[in-house]
Scaffold this active site. Structure first.
Site: not given
Ligand code: IDP
Ligand code: MG
Length: 149
Positions: A9, A49, A57, A85, A91, A102, A112, A115, A126
């Site tokens: 990100k 998203y 948010f 993950r 998250t 993270r 964070n 993704h 995706e």
């Protein structure tokens, strides 16, 4: 064999952590299938998203993810989605275990760093949203036998 979409990100890129983050997936044993440096358009962000559209948010999330360049990647391997993950961590970075991306580099849920797709269905969606098929490379990794039994 599964594929998953991973994004470094904008905070990861701005903080100079792109290489560090990429390296963690690479060292884990995931295999890179595609990679590009890009800035997400608002339209792409809203599509990516879309499931969070009703969440409080959502607008700040779209602002955040479009605020600077990202590194978009496709990583593959057995259980690639779950493996990626667990390498990312929870998250909310405050709850993410030390040793995860993270947990090692993050302080807040809204920053964070990374993704990763959360299910096989979303991963396919995706990957197709970010990459054309001719941008994904099918290659033989010579040390595969030392990573996969
Ligand atoms: P994930 O990225 O771990 O899959 P999701 O629940 O899918 O987490 O949320 C997508 C992204 O939305 C998160 O990575 C984070 O950037 C942002 N986000 C989720 N919950 C919050 C929140 O409560 N406040 C601010 N941002 C959030
Ligand atoms: Mg998610």
């Amino acid at each position: 064999m599964e594929r998953t979409l991973i994004l470094v990100k904008p905070d990861g890129v701005q903080r100079g952590l792109a290489g560090e983050i990429i390296s963690r997936f690479e060292r884990r044993g995931l295999q890179l299938a595609g990679m590009k440096f890009m800035q997400m358009s608002r339209q792409l962000a809203e599509e990516h998203y879309g499931v969070h559209k009703e969440r409080p948010f959502y607008s700040s999330l779209v602002e955040y993810i479009t605020s600077g360049p990202i590194v978009a990647m496709v990583w593959q391997g057995n259980d690639a989605i779950a493996a990626a993950r667990s390498t990312m961590g929870a998250t909310n970075p405050v709850q993410a275990a030390p040793g995860t991306i993270r947990g090692d580099f993050g302080m807040e849920i809204g920053r964070n760093l990374v993704h990763g797709s959360d299910s096989p269905e979303n991963a396919v969606k995706e990957v197709n949203l970010f990459f054309n098929t001719d941008e994904l490379v099918d290659w033989q990794r010579t040390n595969d036998a030392w990573i996969c039994e």
